[in-house]
Design a protein around this motif. Structure first.
Motif, PDB file in Angstrom:
ATOM      1  N   PRO A 119      -5.885  -6.060 -18.485  1.00  0.00           N
ATOM      2  CA  PRO A 119      -5.458  -6.074 -17.066  1.00  0.00           C
ATOM      3  C   PRO A 119      -5.599  -7.497 -16.376  1.00  0.00           C
ATOM      4  N   ALA A 120      -4.892  -7.713 -15.419  1.00  0.00           N
ATOM      5  CA  ALA A 120      -5.161  -8.739 -14.256  1.00  0.00           C
ATOM      6  C   ALA A 120      -6.553  -8.178 -13.544  1.00  0.00           C
ATOM      7  N   ILE A 121      -7.325  -9.219 -13.197  1.00  0.00           N
ATOM      8  CA  ILE A 121      -8.409  -8.698 -12.452  1.00  0.00           C
ATOM      9  C   ILE A 121      -8.944  -9.621 -11.113  1.00  0.00           C
ATOM     10  N   LYS A 122      -9.099  -8.925 -10.277  1.00  0.00           N
ATOM     11  CA  LYS A 122      -9.546  -9.408  -9.036  1.00  0.00           C
ATOM     12  C   LYS A 122     -10.902  -9.396  -9.088  1.00  0.00           C
ATOM     13  N   ALA A 123     -11.696 -10.758  -8.942  1.00  0.00           N
ATOM     14  CA  ALA A 123     -12.967 -10.761  -8.902  1.00  0.00           C
ATOM     15  C   ALA A 123     -13.756 -11.538  -7.694  1.00  0.00           C
ATOM     16  N   ARG A 124     -14.686 -11.502  -7.123  1.00  0.00           N
ATOM     17  CA  ARG A 124     -15.263 -12.455  -6.159  1.00  0.00           C
ATOM     18  C   ARG A 124     -16.092 -13.403  -6.586  1.00  0.00           C
ATOM     19  N   THR A 140      -4.093   0.871 -11.995  1.00  0.00           N
ATOM     20  CA  THR A 140      -2.441   1.222 -11.444  1.00  0.00           C
ATOM     21  C   THR A 140      -1.779   0.136 -10.764  1.00  0.00           C
ATOM     22  N   LYS A 141      -2.472  -0.865 -10.187  1.00  0.00           N
ATOM     23  CA  LYS A 141      -1.799  -1.929  -9.367  1.00  0.00           C
ATOM     24  C   LYS A 141      -1.054  -3.060 -10.215  1.00  0.00           C
ATOM     25  N   SER A 142       0.013  -3.467  -9.317  1.00  0.00           N
ATOM     26  CA  SER A 142       0.668  -4.792  -9.781  1.00  0.00           C
ATOM     27  C   SER A 142      -0.062  -5.978  -9.455  1.00  0.00           C
ATOM     28  N   LEU A 143       0.256  -7.264 -10.182  1.00  0.00           N
ATOM     29  CA  LEU A 143      -0.122  -8.284  -9.608  1.00  0.00           C
ATOM     30  C   LEU A 143       0.047  -8.753  -8.299  1.00  0.00           C
ATOM     31  N   ASP A 144       1.427  -8.303  -7.756  1.00  0.00           N
ATOM     32  CA  ASP A 144       1.696  -8.309  -6.382  1.00  0.00           C
ATOM     33  C   ASP A 144       0.708  -7.541  -5.533  1.00  0.00           C
ATOM     34  N   ASP A 145       0.314  -6.302  -6.018  1.00  0.00           N
ATOM     35  CA  ASP A 145      -0.609  -5.534  -5.114  1.00  0.00           C
ATOM     36  C   ASP A 145      -1.856  -6.098  -5.048  1.00  0.00           C
ATOM     37  N   LEU A 146      -2.401  -6.773  -6.280  1.00  0.00           N
ATOM     38  CA  LEU A 146      -3.475  -7.483  -6.198  1.00  0.00           C
ATOM     39  C   LEU A 146      -3.653  -8.510  -4.982  1.00  0.00           C
ATOM     40  N   VAL A 147      -2.537  -9.405  -4.936  1.00  0.00           N
ATOM     41  CA  VAL A 147      -2.382 -10.627  -4.178  1.00  0.00           C
ATOM     42  C   VAL A 147      -2.288 -10.001  -2.651  1.00  0.00           C
ATOM     43  N   ALA A 148      -1.479  -8.850  -2.486  1.00  0.00           N
ATOM     44  CA  ALA A 148      -1.446  -8.459  -1.175  1.00  0.00           C
ATOM     45  C   ALA A 148      -2.478  -7.766  -0.655  1.00  0.00           C
ATOM     46  N   GLY A 149      -3.958  -7.465  -1.311  1.00  0.00           N
ATOM     47  CA  GLY A 149      -4.894  -7.060  -0.806  1.00  0.00           C
ATOM     48  C   GLY A 149      -6.258  -8.100  -0.724  1.00  0.00           C
ATOM     49  N   VAL A 197      -4.148 -17.864  -2.215  1.00  0.00           N
ATOM     50  CA  VAL A 197      -3.591 -16.918  -1.453  1.00  0.00           C
ATOM     51  C   VAL A 197      -4.580 -16.732  -0.187  1.00  0.00           C
ATOM     52  N   GLU A 198      -3.609 -16.264   0.953  1.00  0.00           N
ATOM     53  CA  GLU A 198      -4.160 -16.446   2.156  1.00  0.00           C
ATOM     54  C   GLU A 198      -3.664 -15.198   2.967  1.00  0.00           C
ATOM     55  N   ASN A 199      -4.228 -14.120   3.352  1.00  0.00           N
ATOM     56  CA  ASN A 199      -3.640 -13.151   4.302  1.00  0.00           C
ATOM     57  C   ASN A 199      -2.495 -12.292   3.567  1.00  0.00           C
ATOM     58  N   GLY A 200      -3.128 -12.127   2.453  1.00  0.00           N
ATOM     59  CA  GLY A 200      -2.033 -11.059   1.271  1.00  0.00           C
ATOM     60  C   GLY A 200      -0.864 -11.726   0.750  1.00  0.00           C
ATOM     61  N   ARG A 201      -0.789 -13.259   0.654  1.00  0.00           N
ATOM     62  CA  ARG A 201       0.247 -13.670   0.328  1.00  0.00           C
ATOM     63  C   ARG A 201      -0.017 -14.968  -0.424  1.00  0.00           C
ATOM     64  N   ILE A 202       0.803 -15.566  -1.379  1.00  0.00           N
ATOM     65  CA  ILE A 202       0.624 -17.066  -1.854  1.00  0.00           C
ATOM     66  C   ILE A 202       1.009 -17.781  -0.837  1.00  0.00           C
ATOM     67  N   SER A 203       0.228 -18.754  -0.312  1.00  0.00           N
ATOM     68  CA  SER A 203       0.385 -19.637   0.927  1.00  0.00           C
ATOM     69  C   SER A 203       0.680 -21.026   0.506  1.00  0.00           C
ATOM     70  N   GLY A 222      -8.032 -16.368  -1.502  1.00  0.00           N
ATOM     71  CA  GLY A 222      -8.391 -16.209  -2.894  1.00  0.00           C
ATOM     72  C   GLY A 222      -7.449 -17.356  -3.670  1.00  0.00           C
ATOM     73  N   ILE A 223      -7.692 -17.435  -4.804  1.00  0.00           N
ATOM     74  CA  ILE A 223      -7.086 -18.208  -5.842  1.00  0.00           C
ATOM     75  C   ILE A 223      -6.420 -17.515  -6.918  1.00  0.00           C
ATOM     76  N   LEU A 224      -5.205 -17.657  -6.852  1.00  0.00           N
ATOM     77  CA  LEU A 224      -4.495 -17.099  -8.293  1.00  0.00           C
ATOM     78  C   LEU A 224      -4.348 -17.948  -9.431  1.00  0.00           C
TER      79      LEU A 224
END
Length: 452
Positions: free
Chosen positions: A436-441, A352-361, A395-401, A365-367
């Motif tokens: 979907p967009a995916i956030k993976a480690r 249910t999350k947007s791309l911005d939500d994934l970044v914010a969490g 991405v650092e601290n929930g935003r694109i740095s 990381g790297i977008l």
């Protein structure tokens, strides 16, 4: 002027006429009537535009256990007779095929409406207007950005007929647009693309705006040390990986013979086992309104709904008619390209999350916008390599740095799907693919690329 493809009755009449020329034990006719219009633009203007039409006919003849095919785009009677006779002559010279299956008889198909009138009507003027919407964007004009792109629309009628009484037909359209925008100093690049059955579902201005803003944001990138990072993959990057997975590893025979990531060490395959994160469900269904794909393959075998992975568990693999018979199974068709029309039919459930939500969490990381130049390193694990492109950000601290230089990566989509941390909303990336967009480690980046 709208393109009017051959009607089902016209396709059947042509196919039956060709079959009447056959003297073989069995014969199959595949017809693909294709119209395509395309427009390229770059450096502030349209560079090329054109329209092509073609009707490709493939005749497959079987004599005993020998089979051969010929292909022609000439539809006069003399040419068709020559093509049929040639396929029979080649079949006589061919070795016996130990895996040959007889041509199919009459089948039942799900009706799928995949023909978009707005796509088939897209002549040069609206394609040029779509390019103009990108070239005239305020972000592009005021910042002197360099925009390039490709508008590609097609309409096709596909048919299969056999000497055993089968006839199947399908009409479909595809509309795709991609654009790349670069900054005048050559340090920033942004890309965006989309596809659908209906041209009216695409937003050229929106694509151009996304690409332009990424180009501006990616100026003067800096390097990061290669290694393992949490990644946020936009839907197009996910589609790049998932399509490679289905293309290289979905086959049951490969799994049963020990040549697949879904092979068991002691023989057989891993159907029924957990193979990826439990949040992953991948299916194909030509009747799905989001996909609307061709409901049969090149042999005329019906394509139904198939769940490949459900909540992380492998539920199905693709069984050819021969391998299904050998293993006592029902044929199951791949989600990948199904013969001449190259129809993809693939859907991955999202969250249910947007791309911005994934970044914010994301703490760090790297977008990734999308991948480029993907090649196979090791088919047994579907280990791939490729490059990031057109917008790669730290991405650092929930935003694109900051923007970072592109990176080469070595990763398997299966490994990635076992390291999922979160899923975005599912989106259509082309007419037959929804992911979907995916956030993976722990995604593995191996080196830096200076290419923009």
């Amino acid at each position: 002027m709208s393109y009017a493809p051959p009607s089902p009755s016209e396709l059947e009449s042509l196919a039956r006429r060709i079959l009447s020329f056959s003297k073989a034990d069995g014969c199959r006719v595949n017809i693909e009537a294709l119209w395509r219009g395309s427009t390229r633009f770059a450096a502030g203007e349209i560079t090329t535009a054109g329209v092509s039409t073609d009707t490709v006919i493939t005749i497959t003849s079987t004599l005993g256990r020998r089979r051969a095919s010929t292909t022609t785009n000439l539809a006069d009677e003399a040419a068709l007779r020559r093509a049929v006779e040639l396929s029979e002559r080649i079949a006589k010279l061919s070795p016996d095929d130990p895996e040959l299956m007889p041509e199919l008889g009459s089948q039942r198909y799900t009706a799928v409406e995949a023909f978009g009138a707005s796509t088939a009507a897209l002549d040069a003027q609206p394609r040029a207007e779509a390019a103009g919407r990108v070239l005239q964007l305020p972000d592009v004009k005021e910042q002197s950005l360099l925009a390039a792109g490709f508008v590609d629309v097609s309409a096709r009628a596909t048919a299969v007929a056999t000497s055993n009484g089968l006839f199947a037909h399908h009409h479909a359209t595809e509309a795709e647009m991609s654009t790349t925008v670069r900054t005048p100093d050559g340090t920033g690049s942004g890309g965006a693309s989309a596809g659908a059955r209906e041209w009216s579902d695409l937003d050229p201005g929106g694509l151009g705006t996304r690409a332009a803003r990424k180009a501006l944001a990616s100026r003067n990138p800096t390097a990061v040390e290669p290694g393992q990072y949490t990644v946020i993959l936009e839907p197009q990057a996910v589609a790049d990986l998932i399509r490679s997975l289905t293309f290289y590893s979905w086959d049951a025979r490969q799994a049963d013979e020990g040549r697949s990531p879904f092979s068991k060490k002691d023989g057989g395959n891993r159907i029924g086992e957990t193979v990826v994160d439990e949040r992953v469900t991948i299916s194909s269904d030509p009747a799905d309104p989001d996909l609307r794909a061709r409901p049969f393959d090149a042999e005329g075998l019906p394509v139904g709904r198939t769940v490949w992975i459900e909540n992380g568990v492998l539920r199905n693999l693709a069984y050819s008619r021969f391998w299904a018979q050998k293993q006592g199974k029902q044929p199951v068709l791949s989600a990948g390209p199904l013969g001449p029309a190259q129809t993809w039919n693939l859907k991955m459930a999202g969250g249910t999350k947007s791309l911005d939500d994934l970044v914010a969490g994301t703490a760090r990381g790297i977008l990734v916008t999308h991948f480029f130049y993907i090649r196979v390193l090791e088919p047994r694990t579907v280990l791939l390599t490729g490059l990031t492109r057109d917008g790669t950000f730290l991405v650092e601290n929930g935003r694109i740095s900051r923007p970072i230089k592109n990176l080469r990566w070595n990763e398997s989509p299966l490994f990635m799907l076992n390291k999922v941390e979160d899923l975005g909303r599912a989106e259509r990336t082309s007419g037959g693919v929804v992911v979907p967009a995916i956030k993976a480690r722990d995604f593995t980046f191996t080196s830096i690329s200076d290419a923009v």
